[in-house]
Design a protein around this motif. Structure first.
Motif, PDB file in Angstrom:
ATOM      1  N   GLN A 105      -5.801   6.397   2.704  1.00  0.00           N
ATOM      2  CA  GLN A 105      -7.081   6.747   3.339  1.00  0.00           C
ATOM      3  C   GLN A 105      -8.286   6.308   2.521  1.00  0.00           C
ATOM      4  OE1 GLN A 105      -6.141  10.898   3.956  1.00  0.00           O
ATOM      5  NE2 GLN A 105      -6.166  10.677   6.175  1.00  0.00           N
TER       6      GLN A 105
ATOM      7  N   SER B  73      -7.006   0.821   9.464  1.00  0.00           N
ATOM      8  CA  SER B  73      -6.827   1.224  10.854  1.00  0.00           C
ATOM      9  C   SER B  73      -5.846   2.390  10.914  1.00  0.00           C
ATOM     10  CB  SER B  73      -6.262   0.057  11.668  1.00  0.00           C
ATOM     11  OG  SER B  73      -4.942  -0.226  11.217  1.00  0.00           O
ATOM     12  N   GLU B  74      -5.943   3.141  12.011  1.00  0.00           N
ATOM     13  CA  GLU B  74      -5.037   4.271  12.203  1.00  0.00           C
ATOM     14  C   GLU B  74      -3.588   3.781  12.240  1.00  0.00           C
ATOM     15  OE1 GLU B  74      -4.889   6.854  15.873  1.00  0.00           O
ATOM     16  OE2 GLU B  74      -6.221   8.057  14.600  1.00  0.00           O
ATOM     17  N   GLU B  75      -3.398   2.619  12.801  1.00  0.00           N
ATOM     18  CA  GLU B  75      -2.054   2.032  12.918  1.00  0.00           C
ATOM     19  C   GLU B  75      -1.434   1.851  11.521  1.00  0.00           C
ATOM     20  OE1 GLU B  75      -0.049  -2.217  14.298  1.00  0.00           O
ATOM     21  OE2 GLU B  75      -2.227  -1.990  14.166  1.00  0.00           O
TER      22      GLU B  75
ATOM     23  N   LEU C 153      -2.290   3.477   8.817  1.00  0.00           N
ATOM     24  CA  LEU C 153      -2.060   4.803   8.227  1.00  0.00           C
ATOM     25  C   LEU C 153      -0.754   5.401   8.748  1.00  0.00           C
ATOM     26  CD1 LEU C 153      -5.677   6.341   8.273  1.00  0.00           C
ATOM     27  CD2 LEU C 153      -4.464   5.348   6.326  1.00  0.00           C
TER      28      LEU C 153
END
Length: 295
Positions: free
Chosen positions: A24, A29-31, A33
């Protein structure tokens, strides 16, 4: 018999969270993470039983973070900020006040408090305030009496450093030990891992001007004697007394029986608090090893 602290069930979500926390830092990107979390979960799920220290698994999860994110030093910025803020705070502290009436005890306490302060999250003012609040507290686990006796018969002290920022407060401890005519060697990591101090950090905060600073030849979380460099092992052998800073060093060395080790840390989680005999997490700890695993 193992040299290290065993894994408790609550260590597992914590290790996954630590992997996510590192990723973080990087504006991903959320992907990406999700990939980090899934990879950490898969890694931990493969073990029928956990035969290594929590620090061992933490290291392997951090390797996965590096691999997925392509970033070798996720904590680069944070380490710089931590060193900078800690130096500013040290300059503002009334050290004379903190170190009286017993400079050694005061320096040990300041060093332990350095282990709890999160310079990345807290402003300089907040760190300053928290530091003075913590100075009012006593060690919850306190082997200072036996430390003083051991130190009287010791010439060489090896300090195993922990985080960037924190090492600024360790400088006060180094100075006090040197004023007691002790020979001090300070150890940092051989490569970047989490926010642990490296040689670059030690130079940045002028620790290298105070005493001999070496790295341990690897980037493991904690201190893994099986992969340590020859230079480190030589200093380890020569040391009469070892001061081990922080939780990961405790996790990896807690039960070492053939060396006089004192663990100086803040217990940041319940398993470690339980292990060292602190009443609760968040307590300041100064504990002589070896610390046996509860059966």
């Amino acid at each position: 018999l193992s040299n290290f602290m065993r894994v408790f069930p609550e260590c597992i979500p914590c290790l996954i969270r630590q992997g996510l926390n590192s990723a973080q830092r990087l504006n991903l990107s959320e992907e990406k993470l999700f990939r980090v979390v899934q990879s950490a979960l898969r890694y931990m799920a493969q073990f029928e039983e956990f035969t290594k220290s929590p620090a061992y698994y933490a290291y392997h999860i951090q390797l996965k973070v590096k691999e997925i994110t392509g970033e070798e030093v996720p904590f680069r910025e944070i380490k710089k900020i931590s060193n900078q803020k800690a130096l500013e705070i040290l300059n503002r502290l009334n050290l004379e006040e903190i170190l009286k009436p017993d400079p050694l005890r005061g320096a040990l306490k300041l060093s332990a408090i350095g282990n709890i302060l999160d310079f990345a999250i807290l402003s300089e003012e907040e760190v300053f305030k928290k530091l003075y609040q913590l100075l009012e507290k006593d060690f919850s686990v306190d082997d200072y009496g036996s430390f003083k006796k051991d130190l009287e018969n010791s010439q060489r002290v090896l300090i195993l450093g922990d985080n960037a920022g924190e090492i600024v407060f360790d400088k006060v401890l180094v100075k006090v030990l040197k004023e007691l005519d002790k020979e001090v060697v300070f150890v940092v990591k051989g490569g970047p891992i989490l926010n642990d101090a490296t040689l670059e950090d030690a130079k940045e905060v002028s620790l290298t001007q105070l005493c001999k600073v070496i790295d341990n030849g690897n980037d493991r979380v904690g201190t893994d004697l099986s992969v340590a460099s020859e230079e480190f092992l030589k200093e380890w052998q020569r040391a009469d007394i070892v001061i081990s800073k922080g939780q990961a060093n405790f996790e990896s060395l807690s039960s070492v029986g053939d060396k006089t080790i004192y663990f100086l840390l803040t217990a940041k989680c319940n398993p470690v608090a339980k292990q060292v005999g602190a009443k609760e997490k968040g307590e300041l700890v100064f504990k002589k090893g070896p610390v046996k695993n509860p059966t």
